[in-house]
Design a protein around this motif. Structure first.
Motif, mmCIF file in Angstrom:
data_model
loop_
_atom_site.group_PDB
_atom_site.id
_atom_site.type_symbol
_atom_site.label_atom_id
_atom_site.label_comp_id
_atom_site.label_asym_id
_atom_site.label_seq_id
_atom_site.Cartn_x
_atom_site.Cartn_y
_atom_site.Cartn_z
ATOM 1 N N TYR A 1 -3.872 -3.536 -10.847
ATOM 2 C CA TYR A 1 -4.449 -3.025 -9.607
ATOM 3 C C TYR A 1 -5.572 -3.991 -8.952
ATOM 4 O O TYR A 1 -5.508 -4.148 -7.881
ATOM 5 C CB TYR A 1 -4.971 -1.492 -9.682
ATOM 6 C CG TYR A 1 -3.504 -0.712 -9.870
ATOM 7 C CD1 TYR A 1 -2.966 -0.304 -8.625
ATOM 8 C CD2 TYR A 1 -3.149 -0.176 -10.959
ATOM 9 C CE1 TYR A 1 -1.807 0.843 -8.827
ATOM 10 C CE2 TYR A 1 -2.131 0.898 -10.972
ATOM 11 C CZ TYR A 1 -1.575 1.035 -10.012
ATOM 12 O OH TYR A 1 -0.348 1.988 -9.976
ATOM 13 N N ALA B 1 0.828 3.702 -3.212
ATOM 14 C CA ALA B 1 0.075 4.896 -2.867
ATOM 15 C C ALA B 1 1.008 6.114 -2.723
ATOM 16 O O ALA B 1 0.755 7.122 -2.871
ATOM 17 C CB ALA B 1 -0.969 4.771 -1.768
ATOM 18 N N VAL C 1 0.776 -1.294 0.149
ATOM 19 C CA VAL C 1 0.022 0.034 -0.212
ATOM 20 C C VAL C 1 0.938 1.272 -0.048
ATOM 21 O O VAL C 1 0.666 2.195 -0.655
ATOM 22 C CB VAL C 1 -1.077 0.081 1.173
ATOM 23 C CG1 VAL C 1 -1.547 1.297 1.211
ATOM 24 C CG2 VAL C 1 -2.033 -1.120 0.922
#
Length: 354
Positions: free
Chosen positions: A284, A271, A267
């Motif tokens: 994704y 991100a 993550v």
């Protein structure tokens, strides 16, 4: 007629499959680290169990200072710590060659090895449900590795991104510590496993940043903060791991760590660090589906692990005890004892050796 491709041509084609040739070095190092992690976890778990029995104190709600000190005197725990140290060295070296979101998930291989070791030592043979749960964990991680190997790339980390990671780490550490202080008498192994996995996910991310900045000669105050974050996160995560060993079997602990740890790192990598910025949309979707499979496997294993079920039903099988003839790991532990005999443990209320 076309000439047969040479060995060099085949090697070039293999390297071309990956966006970064360094992956071909990082993957074997990460797998070697997984092997060390498996044996290290088994021996650390054994050391924690011994200290619990010898001090007659349950560490499931948090190990005491005395228990932590006694761990340093257990040869099995020290041997396990050395092995985990080697696993960390392998992982950090792998991170210097391959992207974070590829190296972290490869630790899942340690789940399979730890499961086999624990079954031999404890006498709790894996059931159909526990094997299915482990398969979910491994399958989810392998799907992710396959996608990540094709699209993961190294990207420079800006100061803003690094500050964001450090702030999130500080907030997460504060929340986990507060939850532990508030609910420690009611929480079980799963909380400690998840908490340790979260902390180690941040540790891996910051360690990767530190390695990259040292390699580029960019060692300044922000890098120093990263080193502090690595040390603090490792300490908190290690405490949660040792307490998890007192609350559950080692392969359950490894299952959580090898799933939660990489998911957190993933993550952050996706991100914040943008390590798969050029990946297509379906990649994704693959990341999300693979993560969901792996997490479901952890929760299923926590529910149906034969050792957990045995303890909950109070069957006459001692947690962590051998259920049959001595295994290879048990004989290895006896060999360690001969070289490094275990000292007696003294209790605060009973000064006689035990």
């Amino acid at each position: 007629m076309h000439a047969a491709p040479s060995l060099d041509d085949v090697a070039d084609q293999l390297v071309g499959v990956f966006a970064d040739p360094g992956i071909l070095i990082g993957i074997p190092l990460a797998l070697l680290g997984a092997v060390f992690m498996s044996f290290g976890a088994q021996y650390q778990h054994r050391g924690v169990q011994k200290v619990e029995r010898l001090t007659r104190t349950d560490g499931g709600t948090g190990l005491t200072g005395g228990q932590l000190w006694n761990l340093l005197r257990r040869p099995s725990w020290v041997a396990g710590t050395v092995m985990l140290g080697l696993a960390i060295v392998c992982q950090l070296t792998a991170l210097s060659f391959a992207p974070l979101i590829l190296v972290q998930p490869l630790g899942a291989i340690s789940l399979v090895i730890t499961t086999l070791l624990n079954a031999r030592i404890s006498g709790h043979k894996p059931t159909g449900r526990s094997i299915a749960a482990i398969s979910l964990c491994v399958a989810g991680i392998l799907v992710f590795v396959t996608v990540a190997a094709l699209y993961a790339t190294e990207t420079p980390v800006s100061d803003g991104q690094l500050i964001t990671v450090l702030v999130i780490l500080l907030v997460v550490a504060a929340i986990l510590t507060a939850l532990w202080l508030w609910l420690r008498s009611r929480i079980g192994a799963l909380f400690y496993i998840v908490a340790a996995g979260i902390m180690y996910g941040f540790v891996a991310t910051l360690a990767k940043v530190v390695i990259s900045r040292i390699q580029s000669g960019d060692f300044e105050w922000l890098t120093v903060l990263c080193v502090v974050g690595v040390i603090a996160g490792t300490g908190i995560g290690a405490y949660f791991v040792q307490t998890a060993y007192a609350s559950g079997p080692p392969d359950l602990v490894i299952a959580g760590l090898t799933v939660i740890d990489p998911i957190v790192a993933i993550v952050i990598g996706l991100a914040v660090l943008r390590e798969a910025e050029n990946a297509p949309w379906w990649a994704y979707i693959g990341f999300v589906a693979a993560g969901a499979l792996a997490v479901a496997g952890v929760f299923q294993l926590a529910r149906y692990h034969p050792q957990v079920v045995s303890d909950s039903q109070e069957l006459p099988i001692e947690r962590g005890s051998a259920g049959g003839p001595k295994s290879g790991a048990a004989r290895l532990d006896e060999a360690v004892k001969k070289v490094w005999p275990e000292p007696p443990v003294r209790d605060r209320d009973d000064r006689a050796p035990r």
